[in-house]
Structures are given as structure tokens and as C-alpha cells.
Scaffold this active site. Structure first.
Site, PDB file in Angstrom:
ATOM      1  N   ASP A 269      -6.707   9.196  11.566  1.00 52.34           N
ATOM      2  CA  ASP A 269      -7.678   8.226  12.381  1.00 52.34           C
ATOM      3  C   ASP A 269      -8.887   8.131  11.459  1.00 52.34           C
ATOM      4  O   ASP A 269      -9.753   9.191  11.032  1.00 52.34           O
ATOM      5  CB  ASP A 269      -7.846   9.243  13.493  1.00 52.34           C
TER       6      ASP A 269
ATOM      7  N   HIS B  56     -18.790   9.949   3.865  1.00 48.33           N
ATOM      8  CA  HIS B  56     -19.264   8.779   4.525  1.00 48.33           C
ATOM      9  C   HIS B  56     -20.553   8.655   4.756  1.00 48.33           C
ATOM     10  O   HIS B  56     -21.356   9.881   4.922  1.00 48.33           O
ATOM     11  CB  HIS B  56     -18.429   8.635   5.886  1.00 48.33           C
TER      12      HIS B  56
ATOM     13  N   ASP C 248     -12.256   7.668   9.595  1.00 45.55           N
ATOM     14  CA  ASP C 248     -13.581   8.350   9.725  1.00 45.55           C
ATOM     15  C   ASP C 248     -13.583   9.287  10.939  1.00 45.55           C
ATOM     16  O   ASP C 248     -14.787   9.549  11.448  1.00 45.55           O
ATOM     17  CB  ASP C 248     -14.557   7.198   9.746  1.00 45.55           C
TER      18      ASP C 248
ATOM     19  N   ARG D 212       0.786  -1.074  -0.004  1.00 47.05           N
ATOM     20  CA  ARG D 212      -0.038   0.119  -0.085  1.00 47.05           C
ATOM     21  C   ARG D 212       0.804   1.173   0.185  1.00 47.05           C
ATOM     22  O   ARG D 212       0.606   2.335  -0.725  1.00 47.05           O
ATOM     23  CB  ARG D 212      -0.909  -0.167   1.371  1.00 47.05           C
TER      24      ARG D 212
END
Ligand code: GRF
Length: 211
Positions: A146, A111, A148, A67
Site C-alpha cells: 500500500d 518520504h 506510502d 515493471r
């Protein structure tokens, strides 16, 4: 002040990217899309980007690299396109710290729940239904390391109905997302957004001069 250049990160359908591009085309959002980055070569959003003539690049999440290696390529693509604001619009990976640091306070995410409820996962709508919540919605927040949990820029609510299924509820939440994300970018582009700890202040719209 020159218009903001956006870098939009997607992984799937790309309907939020589409809503941003629509707002730009309709003249209600004074920004430009510098680059769309998909980590999924099969993303439907890529077809939409092609149809609309948006610049895009693919950094395949399944190309065997780590990643960190892949996200460094994303960071390069954002920098090459001279992106001012990164918009995570259905991007399904946690960004590496090098990106959240390079673009500190300049990355937003959408979100599909009223954070901090039902954050941290990919099933926010089903989770809200299972929990028996009466109201859900969507949240546009700044992205920090951190998940969401960055400062909230704006939220829109959606009532949950007795007869709702995940599909019916997600469709109504998505309608609100398509309003909320361009609105959040509009506020940032207008220089009306400031972050103070967890609290995001939105300055009132300037009163236009009366002639
Ligand atoms: C949206 O529900 C968004 O809130 C979530 O992923 C979904 C992406 O949809 N993060 P789309 O790809 O923009 O259509």
C-alpha cells in the site's frame, strides 16, 4: 550478530544514500552497503556511488520491459548481494509484490512529508505549501503493498515559514531526512524495532554495563 547488509534503491540525486554511506564511514552506523540499484542510468546518485566505490547495478526503467520483469531483476540483485534490509532512498517506482513479500518488514522508505499527510505523490513539499500547512517534515516507514502507507518508524518535523518556497522548504526537509534515514537503519540494526500492526515499537537503548 553480524552487521546488516543494505540494498539501497535510488532513482536520482542519491543524497540519502550518501548520508547513509557517510554514517557508515564515520562509524555511527554499523551496517554495510551490499548493492545500490538505480532504475535510472542517468541518476546523479550513480556518480556518487562510483566516487565512493559502492557496488551498484542499473536496472533501467526505460529498457522496454515490464515493471514486473525489471523488478524481478532487482530482486535477483538484492538476493545475490545477500541483502538483509532494503532502503528506498528516492526510488520512484512502486515495488512489485514479489519484492515486498520477499522482504516483508525489511524494506524502509523515506518520504518528504509527515505521513499520512501529503503521501502518494512526488510533490509532497509543494503540496504542503499549497495546503497552507504550518509544519511538515519527513517520515521513514516500512514499505507494504500500500503506497506510502506502511507502519511509521520515525518522523522529524520542519516548521514552514511565511517566506518559504518549494526549494527552501525542501532543503530544510532534506537536512532532516539525512538524519532520519541513518537513524532508522541504526535502530533496526540494533534490533530495537518491532512492528505490531500499524504501530512500530522502538525499544529503549540498552543501558551499558557500569564498571
Ligand atoms: C527525498 O526527498 C526523498 O524523501 C524522496 O525522494 C527524495 C530523494 O532524494 N523519496 P535523494 O535522491 O536521496 O537526494
Amino acid at each position: 550478530m553480524s552487521a546488516l547488509t543494505l540494498g539501497i534503491l535510488i532513482s536520482g540525486r542519491g543524497s540519502n544514500m550518501h548520508a547513509i554511506a557517510d554514517a557508515i564511514d564515520q562509524g555511527t552506523l554499523d551496517t554495510s552497503i551490499g548493492i545500490v540499484v538505480s532504475n535510472n542510468p542517468e541518476a546523479r546518485g550513480l556518480d556518487r556511488a562510483r566516487e565512493r566505490g559502492l557496488p551498484f547495478t542499473i536496472v533501467n526503467r526505460r529498457d522496454g520491459r515490464t515493471r514486473i520483469e525489471r523488478h524481478r531483476d532487482i530482486l535477483k540483485a538484492l538476493s545475490l548481494a545477500k541483502v538483509d534490509l532494503v532502503v528506498c532512498a528516492g526510488f520512484d517506482e512502486i515495488l512489485i509484490a514479489e519484492i515486498t513479500t520477499a522482504f516483508a518488514d525489511r524494506i524502509v522508505n523515506i518520504h518528504p512529508s509527515l505521513l499520512p499527510a501529503f503521501g502518494g505523490g512526488m510533490h509532497a513539499t509543494q503540496d504542503a505549501l499549497n495546503y497552507g500547512a504550518k509544519v511538515t517534515g519527513c517520515t521513514v516507514h516500512f514499505v507494504t503493498a500500500d503506497l506510502d502507507n506502511g507502519p511509521i518508524l520515525l518522523q522529524r518535523t520542519v516548521d514552514i515559514r511565511e517566506e518559504d518556497t518549494e526549494e527552501s522548504l525542501a532543503a530544510r526537509v532534506l537536512e532532516q531526512e539525512h538524519q532520519a534515514l541513518p537513524e532508522a537503519i541504526r535502530l533496526i540494526a540494533a534490533g530495537r524495532v518491532s512492528i505490531n500492526g500499524r504501530r512500530v515499537r522502538i525499544a529503549p537503548a540498552p543501558v551499558s554495563a557500569v564498571r
